[in-house]
Design a protein around this motif. Structure first.
Motif, short mmCIF file in Angstrom:
data_model
loop_
_atom_site.label_atom_id
_atom_site.label_comp_id
_atom_site.label_asym_id
_atom_site.label_seq_id
_atom_site.Cartn_x
_atom_site.Cartn_y
_atom_site.Cartn_z
N ALA A 109 -23.26 0.96 -22.94
CA ALA A 109 -23.05 1.21 -24.37
C ALA A 109 -23.05 2.70 -24.69
CB ALA A 109 -24.14 0.50 -25.19
N GLU A 110 -23.83 3.49 -23.94
CA GLU A 110 -23.86 4.93 -24.19
C GLU A 110 -22.49 5.56 -23.95
OE1 GLU A 110 -26.02 6.91 -25.49
OE2 GLU A 110 -27.54 5.35 -25.78
N GLN A 111 -21.70 4.97 -23.07
CA GLN A 111 -20.34 5.45 -22.87
C GLN A 111 -19.41 4.91 -23.96
OE1 GLN A 111 -19.82 7.70 -20.57
NE2 GLN A 111 -21.89 7.49 -19.70
N LEU A 112 -19.61 3.65 -24.31
CA LEU A 112 -18.70 3.01 -25.27
C LEU A 112 -18.77 3.63 -26.65
CD1 LEU A 112 -19.21 -0.75 -24.27
CD2 LEU A 112 -17.32 0.76 -23.63
N VAL A 113 -19.95 4.04 -27.09
CA VAL A 113 -20.06 4.59 -28.45
C VAL A 113 -19.30 5.90 -28.59
CG1 VAL A 113 -22.26 3.48 -28.99
CG2 VAL A 113 -22.26 5.71 -27.87
N LEU A 114 -18.97 6.54 -27.47
CA LEU A 114 -18.28 7.83 -27.52
C LEU A 114 -16.76 7.68 -27.41
CD1 LEU A 114 -20.70 9.84 -25.21
CD2 LEU A 114 -20.58 9.90 -27.71
N LEU A 115 -16.30 6.45 -27.22
CA LEU A 115 -14.87 6.22 -27.08
C LEU A 115 -14.19 6.11 -28.44
CD1 LEU A 115 -14.73 3.61 -24.17
CD2 LEU A 115 -14.37 6.09 -24.04
N ALA A 116 -13.01 6.67 -28.53
CA ALA A 116 -12.24 6.57 -29.78
C ALA A 116 -11.69 5.17 -29.97
CB ALA A 116 -11.11 7.59 -29.78
N GLU A 117 -11.39 4.48 -28.88
CA GLU A 117 -10.81 3.15 -28.96
C GLU A 117 -11.59 2.19 -28.07
OE1 GLU A 117 -8.38 2.10 -30.83
OE2 GLU A 117 -7.85 4.06 -31.68
N LEU A 118 -11.96 1.03 -28.63
CA LEU A 118 -12.58 -0.04 -27.84
C LEU A 118 -11.52 -1.13 -27.71
CD1 LEU A 118 -16.15 -0.25 -29.44
CD2 LEU A 118 -15.42 1.03 -27.44
N ASP A 119 -10.67 -0.99 -26.68
CA ASP A 119 -9.47 -1.81 -26.60
C ASP A 119 -9.59 -3.00 -25.65
OD1 ASP A 119 -9.65 -0.30 -24.34
OD2 ASP A 119 -7.73 0.74 -24.59
N GLU A 120 -10.82 -3.27 -25.15
CA GLU A 120 -11.02 -4.41 -24.28
C GLU A 120 -12.11 -5.31 -24.89
OE1 GLU A 120 -11.43 -3.38 -20.13
OE2 GLU A 120 -10.37 -1.48 -20.48
N PRO A 121 -11.92 -6.62 -24.92
CA PRO A 121 -12.86 -7.52 -25.61
C PRO A 121 -14.30 -7.40 -25.13
CG PRO A 121 -10.84 -8.68 -25.02
CD PRO A 121 -10.76 -7.34 -24.35
N TRP A 122 -14.52 -7.18 -23.85
CA TRP A 122 -15.89 -7.13 -23.32
C TRP A 122 -16.68 -5.96 -23.90
CZ3 TRP A 122 -17.44 -2.73 -20.82
CH2 TRP A 122 -16.46 -1.88 -20.31
N MET A 123 -16.02 -4.93 -24.35
CA MET A 123 -16.70 -3.74 -24.83
C MET A 123 -17.56 -4.05 -26.06
SD MET A 123 -13.79 -0.80 -24.33
CE MET A 123 -13.35 -0.18 -22.70
N LEU A 124 -17.02 -4.84 -26.98
CA LEU A 124 -17.76 -5.20 -28.18
C LEU A 124 -18.98 -6.05 -27.82
CD1 LEU A 124 -17.22 -4.54 -31.17
CD2 LEU A 124 -16.31 -6.84 -31.41
N ASP A 125 -18.81 -6.96 -26.89
CA ASP A 125 -19.93 -7.81 -26.46
C ASP A 125 -21.04 -6.98 -25.84
OD1 ASP A 125 -18.54 -10.05 -27.30
OD2 ASP A 125 -17.66 -10.44 -25.33
N VAL A 126 -20.68 -5.98 -25.04
CA VAL A 126 -21.69 -5.13 -24.40
C VAL A 126 -22.48 -4.35 -25.45
CG1 VAL A 126 -22.02 -3.10 -22.93
CG2 VAL A 126 -20.53 -4.95 -22.18
N LEU A 127 -21.80 -3.84 -26.45
CA LEU A 127 -22.50 -3.10 -27.51
C LEU A 127 -23.53 -3.99 -28.20
CD1 LEU A 127 -19.58 -1.06 -29.10
CD2 LEU A 127 -21.57 -0.12 -27.92
N ARG A 128 -23.17 -5.21 -28.48
CA ARG A 128 -24.08 -6.14 -29.17
C ARG A 128 -25.23 -6.55 -28.25
NH1 ARG A 128 -20.31 -10.46 -32.22
NH2 ARG A 128 -22.34 -11.09 -33.10
N ASP A 129 -24.91 -6.76 -26.96
CA ASP A 129 -25.98 -7.09 -26.00
C ASP A 129 -26.97 -5.94 -25.87
OD1 ASP A 129 -24.83 -9.54 -25.54
OD2 ASP A 129 -23.81 -8.94 -23.69
N ALA A 130 -26.46 -4.73 -25.81
CA ALA A 130 -27.33 -3.56 -25.65
C ALA A 130 -28.28 -3.41 -26.82
CB ALA A 130 -26.49 -2.29 -25.49
#
Length: 952
Positions: A366-387
């Motif tokens: 999640a620490e990497q995902l929050v810095l991305l301009a685009e979350l273009d893969e479905p798993w990314m949102l799930d990881v943020l919520r899990d974290a």
């Protein structure tokens, strides 16, 4: 110590405050030159000056006739047997140290022969003159080389040999075991290099910045650098470039300047480096910590190139030593600053995929995902919520808010409803106002009562301790109305559980609010009492027990509800339910169960980071321990609660910790200090709350009385009574204002008013029905009585309270009986009770009462010998019983089964026993535990000591 500047090969070598160490090393060199071999190990962290000191000594050895051979250990030397160090020191002839022998005995013989060859080479060099072997960073030197040096040292005791080694203490290496062995030799001297002193720091600052530094500037520089010369030089170079002066104004610029200087140097270090080094540095800057497999996957650099790149980063101190090695945030930012945005975005996205694919914790991804301009893969949102659901704590809560804010921005409209609730739940622990806003938005967006119900529950819990609780109660009420309409009289089990959860949240949100508590109670009167078979039902039971207590219903009924709510330990967050039920058990004189429940609440609030619950549970336990006579334990809990409340932004202004501490201070005779502690509690919104406001008025009145302001004290107590009536609270022991009010009214000659107070409270006392309530009710009745009736009622109060957990009230009643007997002229009977009151008060730690009773005892013609207070006397009956069983070798589980309690309760009691007896564990429990506890004598009323039996 002087600051020495020595010109060396690579530029000036600055020895800050090391003149004493340098002189000592040169004396040892002189002894070695005369024919006494010696070894020295310099030890200290990176940057402390080991290498500079070795270099300075080496430069002085050349003019003294020494042949100086030098080797620096590298992390790549870890493989043993390669003997890189000894080859560098003694030449290629020392290379043949490997053995091809295939048996241990043969390998030992070949190894010995190799050591002899190295020894012979060293002797050949020493034949030409004194020899100095210098090994820097010896912790990384290979084991074979160090063992050879050890062999040479042991065989050349009378030769001109000086072995100088340095060891970095903040990292590991293969040479450390051999260095430890060498230290055991008499010829090896250990020289620990610690931080340089303030004097040396001040001289370096003055030299670098051109002015005499302010003492605070010197102290701050020492604090930032830890007295590390290398860090200090870097800091001063940056400060000089930034134009910072070493005065008071410069102190405020030190920290930022230090970080900026360290980070700004990084790009210069990397500019001339090969491409693999830069790729590894960028990968490490993205990941933050060193994991070779992850770095290899992200950078594409492998094998020896990876090893060389890491060595380069270590030498330039771009990598921070430690376990694990890391790169600090300022340096990470500097490394990535020149990378084009698309490349950085692609690098972070690849890092997130690698971390996710390798099963790393969701928070790392999640620490990497929050810095991305685009979350273009479905798993990314799930990881943020899990974290966001991972480990609790304030830092994790703040991180969870960041993750969920990013998820909220990236989610679809259908996903945002659930994400908003999750975000509100995370915000509730650190930013309640933000949580309420998100929940209000979610409530407005929900389409029906079934959708609104879970959101409304979160809204109610988030509104606790805010000014929005009445509004949340109304929102919960509207949701309940909708649920009853939609679900009807016989809902499905899942829907019934949902409705029960809303009902419990409705009651809990309203229970401490004067404006809505009575309305909520009236609405709940018709609700059936649940069995407690589900989490929601147990929470509703806990809430109902609290309302039963406030309503003054029989204590055994309220306790039964509370007990049923606590019969299963929940794993879900929110310990409010446990806390409320535990407080009810305490009011009902069920002390053991109350303490066990409070311990559960404390444990749960620590685990799930619920700071308000934690300080409330500490304050509640403090008041409970105070009432049972454990003033020392009460003081410890109260001070801990105040410390947390005053140093946490989330709990700042929580009144109960200060109320609990003021209560303890009053018993210790510190009324002025108690007044100062309580001074700020009455401000703000405390007056809206049932528990805090009435405890505050009650304790504030006691403080005013102790300070001589009887009118002010009486007004506070009467105000407390009126406020409780307005709120519909009839429990007589919640804040027993009526007892001191009765006493004060009688002292003012207003006996009629005092009698009216006693008569108004007596039905509530009978209804609640605990020994504590009955005992203090008898004291109040005695105050308004006259003649023989007053003495009889006080004697009965002493007997009733003796069989209750209310040790402090028992001590007070015993004193009042003695005081009354003395006033009636029966000094002999008075002395008996005054002595007992002194003993009780002393064992409880109630110093104020003990002092007053001693004065009365002297007036009665008695003397009080020094009380030999045994720590065992401070144990409650339950604590003594459990400690006795534990001393006998019975396990906690067996004790729990024998006494029909939970193992947690056993643990809680044993913890209290260890604290009171000042022992570490079972083995230290005293043998006297098996002796029977002191028996309480019946109260005597004078006239020959005739005992008064308790009325039925």
């Amino acid at each position: 110590m002087a600051v020495t500047f020595d010109a060396g090969q690579g530029g000036p070598q600055r020895l800050a405050g090391r003149s004493v160490e340098l002189s000592g090393l040169m004396r040892l060199a002189a002894r070695a030159r005369e024919g006494t071999a010696h070894a020295v190990l310099l030890r200290g962290p990176a940057g402390i000056g080991r290498s500079a000191l070795l270099s300075a000594v080496s430069e002085r050895l050349h003019p003294a006739g020494f042949t100086v051979r030098h080797h620096t250990g590298r992390p790549g030397d870890r493989a043993t047997g390669e003997a890189r160090g000894i080859r560098a020191l003694l030449g290629p002839g020392a290379a043949a140290l490997r053995t091809a022998a295939d048996t241990p005995a043969a390998r030992a013989l070949d190894g010995y022969a190799a050591h002899r060859r190295v020894h012979a080479q060293a002797l050949a060099l020493m034949a030409e003159g004194p020899l100095a072997l210098v090994v820097d960073d010896a912790q990384w030197c290979d084991e074979t080389s160090l063992k050879c040096l050890d062999f040479v040292l042991r065989r050349t005791a009378a030769r001109p040999l000086l072995l100088l080694m340095s060891q970095r203490t903040d990292c590991d290496g293969p040479g450390i075991p051999v260095l430890a062995e060498m230290l055991a030799q008499d010829r090896c001297t250990l020289l620990e290099l610690g931080p340089i002193g303030d004097g040396a720091t001040a001289r370096l600052i003055a030299h670098a910045l051109g002015d005499t530094p302010d003492e605070r500037f010197v102290s701050r520089c020492a604090e930032i650098t830890g007295g590390n010369p290398q860090l200090l030089h870097r800091l001063l170079d940056g400060l000089r470039e930034a134009g910072v002066r070493p005065d008071a104004s410069g102190v405020h610029r030190l920290a930022a300047a230090g970080e900026a200087v360290a980070a700004s140097a990084v790009p210069a270090h990397l500019d001339g480096q090969p491409r693999p080094v830069r790729r590894v540095a960028r990968a490490l800057a993205v990941l933050g910590s060193l994991d070779t497999d992850l770095l290899t996957a992200l950078s594409g650099v492998t094998g020896t190139r990876m090893t060389a790149a890491m060595d380069t980063l270590r030498r330039n101190e771009i990598i921070v030593p430690g376990e694990p090695e890391t790169m600090c945030d300022a340096v990470r930012t500097a490394v990535l600053a020149d990378l084009p945005a698309p490349e950085l975005e692609e690098l972070r996205a690849r890092a997130a995929r690698i971390l996710n694919d390798t099963g790393r914790p969701a928070a790392e991804v999640a620490e990497q995902l929050v810095l991305l301009a685009e979350l273009d893969e479905p798993w990314m949102l799930d990881v943020l919520r899990d974290a966001a659901t991972e480990a609790p704590g304030r830092a994790a809560a703040e991180a969870a808010v960041r993750y969920l804010q990013r998820a909220l921005a990236a989610g679809t409209e259908a996903q945002r409803q659930d994400i908003r609730v999750e975000l509100a739940r995370a915000c509730a622990r650190i930013a309640p106002a933000m949580a309420l806003w998100h929940l209000r938005e979610a409530l407005d967006a929900a389409t029906g009562p079934l959708d609104r119900a879970p959101i409304a529950v979160e809204y109610g819990l988030a509104a606790l301790h805010t000014g929005r609780a009445p509004e949340a109660v109304r929102a919960l009420g509207r949701v309940l109305d909708g649920l009853h309409t939609e679900l009807g009289a016989d809902p499905a089990p899942a829907e019934r559980e949902l409705r029960t959860g809303v009902e419990s949240a409705f009651l809990v949100t309203a229970v401490n609010e004067k404006a809505v508590m009575a309305t909520a109670r009236e609405r709940a009167r018709s609700w059936p009492v649940p069995h407690g078979d589900s989490p929601a039902e147990r929470r509703l039971l806990a809430a109902m027990s609290t309302y039963a207590a406030l309503d003054g219903r029989p204590a055994h009924e309220a306790a039964a509800l509370a007990r049923r709510s606590l019969r299963v330990e929940e794993t879900a967050p929110s310990s409010w339910w446990v806390l409320g039920a535990s407080v009810v058990l305490g009011l009902a004189d069920e002390v053991d169960e109350s303490l066990a429940g409070l311990e559960r609440a404390l444990s749960g609030s620590r685990t799930h980071y619920e700071p308000h619950t934690h300080v409330a549970a500490l304050a509640g336990r403090s008041l409970l321990l105070y009432g049972t006579g454990d003033v020392t334990g009460a003081a410890a809990d109260a001070r801990a609660a105040v410390d947390i409340a005053d140093h946490s932004e989330r709990t700042a202004g929580s009144p109960m910790p200060h109320i609990a501490l003021s209560t303890v201070l009053l018993s210790q005779g510190k009324a002025r200090e108690a007044a100062d502690i309580l001074d700020h509690v009455g401000r703000g919104s405390t007056h809206r709350h049932i528990w805090e406001w009435h405890h505050y008025l009650y304790v504030q009145g006691r403080i005013r009385r102790e300070l001589g302001d009887l009118d002010g004290a009486l007004e506070l107590w009467l105000r407390c009574g009126r406020s409780l009536d307005e709120a519909g609270v009839t429990n007589p022991v919640l804040a027993p204002w009526w007892l001191p009010a009765t006493t004060t009214l009688v002292r003012m000659g207003r006996t009629g008013d005092a009698t009216a107070v006693v008569e108004s409270v007596e039905p509530h006392i009978r209804r609640w029905g605990t020994p504590r309530a009955h005992g203090i009710g008898l004291i109040a009745a005695a105050v308004v009585a006259e003649g023989r009736v007053r003495v009889d009622r006080l004697a009965e109060a002493v007997d009733v309270l003796a069989d209750s957990p209310a040790r402090l009230e028992h001590a007070k009643a015993t004193y009042q009986l003695g005081h009354e007997l003395l006033a009636r002229g029966d000094a002999r009977a008075a002395r008996q009770h005054l002595r007992q009151a002194i003993e009780l008060a002393t064992r409880c730690g109630y110093h104020a009462l003990s002092a007053v009773a001693r004065t009365q005892l002297l007036t009665a013609g008695g003397r009080m010998s020094q009380i030999a207070v045994s720590p065992l006397d401070s144990l409650t009956d339950s604590e003594r019983r459990i400690a006795t069983l534990a001393k006998g070798g019975i396990s906690n589980r067996e004790i729990a089964e024998a006494l029909f309690i939970t193992p947690r309760t056993v643990e809680m009691h044993l913890t209290n026993v260890y604290r009171k007896l000042d022992v570490r564990g079972r083995a230290d429990l005293p043998r006297q535990l098996g002796a029977p506890a002191p028996r309480r004598a019946p109260a005597a009323t004078g006239d020959g000591g005739r005992a008064v039996r308790r009325a039925g």
